[in-house]
Design a protein around this motif. Structure first.
Motif, PDB file in Angstrom:
ATOM      1  N   VAL A 139      32.498   6.701  -9.229  1.00  0.00           N
ATOM      2  CA  VAL A 139      30.802   6.806  -9.371  1.00  0.00           C
ATOM      3  C   VAL A 139      30.132   7.507  -8.510  1.00  0.00           C
ATOM      4  O   VAL A 139      30.331   7.577  -7.531  1.00  0.00           O
ATOM      5  N   TYR A 140      29.032   8.395  -9.121  1.00  0.00           N
ATOM      6  CA  TYR A 140      28.228   9.266  -8.378  1.00  0.00           C
ATOM      7  C   TYR A 140      26.816   8.734  -8.631  1.00  0.00           C
ATOM      8  O   TYR A 140      26.369   8.235  -9.753  1.00  0.00           O
ATOM      9  N   ALA A 141      25.907   9.020  -7.650  1.00  0.00           N
ATOM     10  CA  ALA A 141      24.553   8.606  -7.826  1.00  0.00           C
ATOM     11  C   ALA A 141      23.464   9.452  -7.162  1.00  0.00           C
ATOM     12  O   ALA A 141      24.074  10.324  -6.213  1.00  0.00           O
ATOM     13  N   TRP A 142      22.143   9.421  -7.705  1.00  0.00           N
ATOM     14  CA  TRP A 142      21.241  10.473  -7.401  1.00  0.00           C
ATOM     15  C   TRP A 142      19.918  10.044  -7.913  1.00  0.00           C
ATOM     16  O   TRP A 142      20.044   9.064  -8.480  1.00  0.00           O
ATOM     17  N   GLY A 143      18.885  10.406  -6.888  1.00  0.00           N
ATOM     18  CA  GLY A 143      17.445   9.989  -7.263  1.00  0.00           C
ATOM     19  C   GLY A 143      16.794   9.196  -6.177  1.00  0.00           C
ATOM     20  O   GLY A 143      17.223   9.271  -5.044  1.00  0.00           O
ATOM     21  N   ALA A 144      15.796   8.332  -6.603  1.00  0.00           N
ATOM     22  CA  ALA A 144      15.078   7.567  -5.752  1.00  0.00           C
ATOM     23  C   ALA A 144      16.098   6.356  -5.080  1.00  0.00           C
ATOM     24  O   ALA A 144      16.875   6.065  -5.888  1.00  0.00           O
ATOM     25  N   ASN A 145      15.676   6.077  -4.013  1.00  0.00           N
ATOM     26  CA  ASN A 145      16.722   5.051  -3.146  1.00  0.00           C
ATOM     27  C   ASN A 145      15.898   4.148  -2.319  1.00  0.00           C
ATOM     28  O   ASN A 145      16.480   3.611  -1.354  1.00  0.00           O
ATOM     29  N   THR A 146      14.567   3.966  -2.593  1.00  0.00           N
ATOM     30  CA  THR A 146      13.632   3.015  -1.973  1.00  0.00           C
ATOM     31  C   THR A 146      14.325   1.653  -1.764  1.00  0.00           C
ATOM     32  O   THR A 146      14.022   0.842  -0.618  1.00  0.00           O
ATOM     33  N   TYR A 147      15.130   1.102  -2.739  1.00  0.00           N
ATOM     34  CA  TYR A 147      15.423  -0.228  -2.670  1.00  0.00           C
ATOM     35  C   TYR A 147      17.019  -0.172  -2.456  1.00  0.00           C
ATOM     36  O   TYR A 147      17.496  -1.158  -2.933  1.00  0.00           O
ATOM     37  N   GLY A 148      17.638   1.003  -2.090  1.00  0.00           N
ATOM     38  CA  GLY A 148      19.080   0.983  -1.998  1.00  0.00           C
ATOM     39  C   GLY A 148      19.835   1.038  -3.341  1.00  0.00           C
ATOM     40  O   GLY A 148      20.963   0.632  -3.273  1.00  0.00           O
ATOM     41  N   GLN A 149      19.200   1.408  -4.200  1.00  0.00           N
ATOM     42  CA  GLN A 149      19.769   1.566  -5.556  1.00  0.00           C
ATOM     43  C   GLN A 149      20.793   2.531  -6.008  1.00  0.00           C
ATOM     44  O   GLN A 149      21.533   2.604  -7.060  1.00  0.00           O
ATOM     45  N   LEU A 150      20.963   3.524  -5.025  1.00  0.00           N
ATOM     46  CA  LEU A 150      22.033   4.633  -5.010  1.00  0.00           C
ATOM     47  C   LEU A 150      23.452   3.971  -4.395  1.00  0.00           C
ATOM     48  O   LEU A 150      24.378   4.461  -4.492  1.00  0.00           O
ATOM     49  N   GLY A 151      23.279   2.991  -3.720  1.00  0.00           N
ATOM     50  CA  GLY A 151      24.431   2.224  -2.940  1.00  0.00           C
ATOM     51  C   GLY A 151      24.921   3.230  -2.018  1.00  0.00           C
ATOM     52  O   GLY A 151      26.009   2.999  -1.504  1.00  0.00           O
ATOM     53  N   THR A 152      24.075   4.026  -1.185  1.00  0.00           N
ATOM     54  CA  THR A 152      24.710   4.793  -0.060  1.00  0.00           C
ATOM     55  C   THR A 152      24.785   4.113   1.304  1.00  0.00           C
ATOM     56  O   THR A 152      25.208   4.780   2.020  1.00  0.00           O
ATOM     57  N   GLY A 153      24.243   2.965   1.382  1.00  0.00           N
ATOM     58  CA  GLY A 153      24.103   2.355   2.736  1.00  0.00           C
ATOM     59  C   GLY A 153      22.832   2.471   3.493  1.00  0.00           C
ATOM     60  O   GLY A 153      22.655   2.197   4.465  1.00  0.00           O
ATOM     61  N   ASN A 154      21.948   3.404   2.713  1.00  0.00           N
ATOM     62  CA  ASN A 154      20.542   3.788   3.499  1.00  0.00           C
ATOM     63  C   ASN A 154      19.587   3.710   2.197  1.00  0.00           C
ATOM     64  O   ASN A 154      19.830   3.454   1.180  1.00  0.00           O
ATOM     65  N   LYS A 155      18.331   4.157   2.573  1.00  0.00           N
ATOM     66  CA  LYS A 155      17.226   4.180   1.654  1.00  0.00           C
ATOM     67  C   LYS A 155      16.788   5.585   1.284  1.00  0.00           C
ATOM     68  O   LYS A 155      15.462   5.661   1.123  1.00  0.00           O
ATOM     69  N   SER A 156      17.666   6.477   1.507  1.00  0.00           N
ATOM     70  CA  SER A 156      17.112   7.965   1.701  1.00  0.00           C
ATOM     71  C   SER A 156      17.458   8.274   0.117  1.00  0.00           C
ATOM     72  O   SER A 156      18.556   8.084  -0.320  1.00  0.00           O
ATOM     73  N   ASN A 157      16.397   9.242  -0.341  1.00  0.00           N
ATOM     74  CA  ASN A 157      16.392   9.871  -1.673  1.00  0.00           C
ATOM     75  C   ASN A 157      17.784  10.764  -1.661  1.00  0.00           C
ATOM     76  O   ASN A 157      17.918  11.607  -0.770  1.00  0.00           O
TER      77      ASN A 157
END
Length: 340
Positions: free
Chosen positions: A61-79
């Motif tokens: 699974v790959y993710a990208w874009g906005a991450n204000t709520y942790g919706q990318l699942g990367t462990g942080n809130k950075s876009n």
């Protein structure tokens, strides 16, 4: 976002949060391929309010874009402006589905064993990494945790006792109670309906004529193809679908070429593209050359070049005949594979 048959991903439109995955946050007026996913075969793309998820054929699974709520699942809130891998099938079973929807900042994924994970906005809180839930369906994540409660995909509201024409045909395939003909392949029977075969396939329309012996037979023996291949072909005539592992799809591609079934040929190529791996890549390339499937040949060639080191260490690479190996090396050289 769009996924083409060979697994490549294109994006266009508003890109203020990097949700197109193009490495920047500038708007894109025309479709542009995501460089960050090149060399991967993407099976599914889903888009949230300002983020995107991609699922590859190998369960990554790959993710990208906005991450204000942790919706990318990367462990942080950075876009993230480019795709980043967040879930693999190393620690848990293979991922088979990802989920997101435009009205919420929530993400979810389901594994092959039925486990469901969620991350992102959860009732006002932020879940920064994929969290195992007690659900068995990704729909339940959005129904219970998203704000507002939503469904991430349309659901059918048909009555259980109603079958469409397509569903009825699918149900009657290989049904001995209603069939008027059976094929014997490798000593096993496949039950079919002569009228359906004549309607769906020019080969059978020509075969079942009054002056042909086959028209009077109740059992027709087939020895040119294996049982899984021929059964899948007959099932395709009922369902317009192909469900085979890529290695068997090669045999079905041979059948489709022999019977001049162009749509089936395209579906076989699609199955093969989805199932290509380092181990079988050169075998699939050989099959594409043998059956004059130019688009598939180009796809397999580029996969082999992009994974050249691993492919050249497989048994299938060294078992290929000399001419194909020589042609591959020459073409790969022109492609720039040996510049480094």
């Amino acid at each position: 976002m769009a996924v083409v048959d060979n697994g490549e991903v294109f994006g266009w439109g508003y890109n203020g949060n990097g949700q197109l995955g193009l490495g920047n946050n500038g708007n894109q007026l025309t479709p542009c391929q995501l460089i960050g996913l090149m060399g991967l075969c993407v099976q599914q793309i889903v888009c949230g309010y300002a983020h995107s998820l991609a699922l590859t054929d190998e369960g990554f699974v790959y993710a990208w874009g906005a991450n204000t709520y942790g919706q990318l699942g990367t462990g942080n809130k950075s876009n993230q402006l480019s795709p980043i891998e967040i879930m693999a099938n190393k620690e848990r079973s293979r991922i088979v589905e990802v989920a997101a929807c435009h009205s919420t900042h929530t993400s979810a994924a389901k594994t092959q064993t039925g486990q469901v994970y969620m991350w992102g906005q959860c009732r006002g809180q932020s879940i920064l990494v994929p969290h195992l839930t007690h659900f068995t369906c990704t729909d339940d994540v959005f129904a219970c945790f998203a704000t507002p409660s939503v469904m991430w995909r349309p659901l059918s509201m048909e009555y259980d006792d109603f079958l469409t024409v397509a569903q009825s045909l699918k149900k009657e395939f290989d049904n001995p109670e209603t069939a008027d003909l059976k094929f014997c392949v490798d000593g096993k029977y496949i039950y079919v309906h002569k009228a359906i075969l004549k309607i769906r396939c020019e080969h059978f329309r020509s075969m079942f004529q009054s002056h042909w012996n086959e028209d009077a037979k109740e059992v027709i023996e087939v020895d040119q193809f294996s049982f899984p291949v021929y059964r899948s072909f007959l099932e395709f005539l009922y369902t317009d679908e192909v469900e085979l592992p890529p290695e068997d799809a090669i045999g079905l591609l041979d059948l489709a070429t022999s019977y001049c079934e162009n749509r089936l040929k395209r579906l076989c190529q699609h199955v093969i593209k989805r199932g290509i791996t380092v181990e079988n890549a050169f075998t699939l390339l050989s099959a594409a050359v043998r059956y004059d499937a130019e688009d598939l040949e180009d796809f397999c060639f580029r996969f082999c070049v992009n994974h050249l080191t691993q492919v050249t260490q497989t048994a299938s690479f060294w078992q290929i005949d000399g001419k194909l190996l020589k042609d591959f090396i020459c073409r790969a050289s022109r492609y720039g594979a040996f510049n480094n």
